[in-house]
Design an enzyme around this catalytic site. Structure first.
Site, PDB file in Angstrom:
ATOM      1  CD  GLU A  53       3.574  22.412  69.135  1.00 48.29           C
ATOM      2  OE1 GLU A  53       3.251  23.550  68.694  1.00 48.29           O
ATOM      3  OE2 GLU A  53       4.455  21.719  68.616  1.00 48.29           O
TER       4      GLU A  53
ATOM      5  CD  GLU B 173       2.390  22.031  64.277  1.00 45.60           C
ATOM      6  OE1 GLU B 173       2.818  22.787  63.375  1.00 45.60           O
ATOM      7  OE2 GLU B 173       2.204  22.415  65.452  1.00 45.60           O
TER       8      GLU B 173
END
Length: 415
Positions: A329, A221
């Site tokens: 995710e 991320e």
């Protein structure tokens, strides 16, 4: 991208607009109607040509090959900390198994507690106890035939108290990532953290003494800035350098050959150019991932379409590079104050992951999807006792979904 990529891209005007590759196409090019050949490039003989580690163990080689092949027909379904994180602290089987009767196909773990400064490797140490629990779960998952993946919420190198930038001073945020690069003030600190990871990964062994393969996604991320390795605190070149050093150190210096490496931004990228802006190179990445919560956070069909388009983009890059693609995710957390979304799993998410195949090559080729962990007060995956349990069970039983019961042997190359 390459001509072979265009064989896929022309099939959908949406994708063609998304990837904006028209500059690669000559004005008089005809539409090519023969099937794309990317899947045929990968064979059991040449698989290491497309992997980071040419010296990977045979089980790791098989995992790469089988994940790539799996993505043509199935998506493996998994959850972070599935064996230890339960809604309402209801222990026993994973919440996925409580609902469906089957184990998840993927187990997510994290190196955070393992590399924590407070882990002193002593039996009475809480962090060391977590390390033992995590490694035991990995071994159990492998013995069942599941896929193991690791994230790493590494605490910042100054006080080692948090991985979130919200907990750091401006000076700490500005310098933390730079300090772990070669020549930086915390580079030796970072190497010691990698030493710990290497020791643990090399201790993961199956019943016959073979090393257990894992997927490792460092600095995930990174397109956001909530972590200290995020985009506001590292240039693209600094990010690439850190990622490349991590891989080279584990593979070459520490001799770890049972890792597949995942490149895993959040959901801000919607074109190949932006997605690859911090890409460390094909020699350093096995899995092209994306985390995406935001597009599926009660955004309706607009969010579903956005997420679907991003996975099409991701799939096509992975096809072109002969890499694995994954939704690394996702999830929608249900709590006492946040109600389930009607048919979120069986309709919304399944639509995101799926598309009609053309020439037997699906436009979406995602190998696995990982839901985040359940907690006492909230869940991403319903157990059998909540209102949307049937929705997840329907999703898990759909043709493209794979729990452990429909997962092929992932650690053996086909004969």
């Amino acid at each position: 991208m390459k001509t072979t990529f265009l064989k896929i891209a022309f099939l959908s005007l949406t994708i063609l607009a998304l990837v904006s590759c028209s500059s690669d196409k000559a004005p008089n090019d005809e539409i090519i109607i023969d099937p794309p050949t990317h899947y045929d490039l990968l064979t059991t003989q040449n698989v290491t040509n497309y992997m980071v580690d040419a010296s990977a163990t045979k089980e790791t080689i098989a995992l790469f090959y089988n994940l790539k092949r799996l993505s043509q027909t199935k998506v493996a379904i998994g959850q972070q900390d599935a064996f230890n994180s339960f809604y309402q602290d209801a222990g026993g089987d994973s919440d996925i198994k409580k609902n469906t009767g089957f184990d998840p196909a993927v187990l997510g773990s994290d190196f955070s507690f393992i590399t924590d400064k407070s882990n002193n490797n002593q039996a009475d140490n809480w962090f060391y106890q977590q390390e033992l629990k995590i490694t035991s779960d990995v071994k159990s998952a492998y013995a069942k035939g599941m896929i193991n993946t690791f994230s790493w919420h590494l605490r910042e190198p100054n006080k080692e108290e948090s991985f979130y930038t919200a907990d750091m001073t401006a000076e700490e945020k500005a310098n933390a990532f730079k300090s772990i690069l070669p020549g930086g003030t915390n580079h030796e600190w970072y190497k010691k953290k990698l030493d710990k990871i290497a020791n643990v990964v090399l201790s993961l062994k199956g019943a016959n003494g073979e090393l257990i393969p894992i997927i490792f996604r460092p600095f995930h991320e990174f397109d956001g800035s909530w972590f200290w390795w995020g985009a506001n605190f590292a240039t693209a070149e600094e990010y690439k350098t850190a990622y490349q050093f991590t891989v080279d150190y584990l593979k070459n210096t520490k001799g770890v050959h049972n890792i597949l490496y995942a490149f895993s931004p959040d959901n801000s990228y919607s074109t190949p150019e932006t997605y690859l802006s911090r890409y460390p190179g094909d020699k350093y990445v096995d899995v092209l991932g994306m985390d995406n919560y935001g597009d599926l956070n009660n955004q309706g069909s607009t969010g579903v379409n956005k997420a679907n388009a991003k996975l099409k983009m991701l799939s096509n890059i992975a096809i072109d590079k002969v890499k694995i693609a994954a939704l690394t995710e996702t999830g929608y957390q249900v709590t006492a104050t946040t109600s389930p979304i009607n048919n979120w799993f069986s309709n919304s998410l399944y639509s995101v992951l799926n598309d009609n195949p053309t020439f037997d090559v699906p436009l979406i080729s995602i190998s696995y999807v990982l839901f985040w962990n359940n907690t006492k007060d909230g869940y991403y995956v319903p157990n059998g006792s909540v209102s949307n349990a049937a929705d997840f069970k329907t999703f898990a039983a759909k043709p493209k979904s794979a729990l452990l019961n429909s997962l092929p042997k992932m650690y053996e190359l086909p004969k």
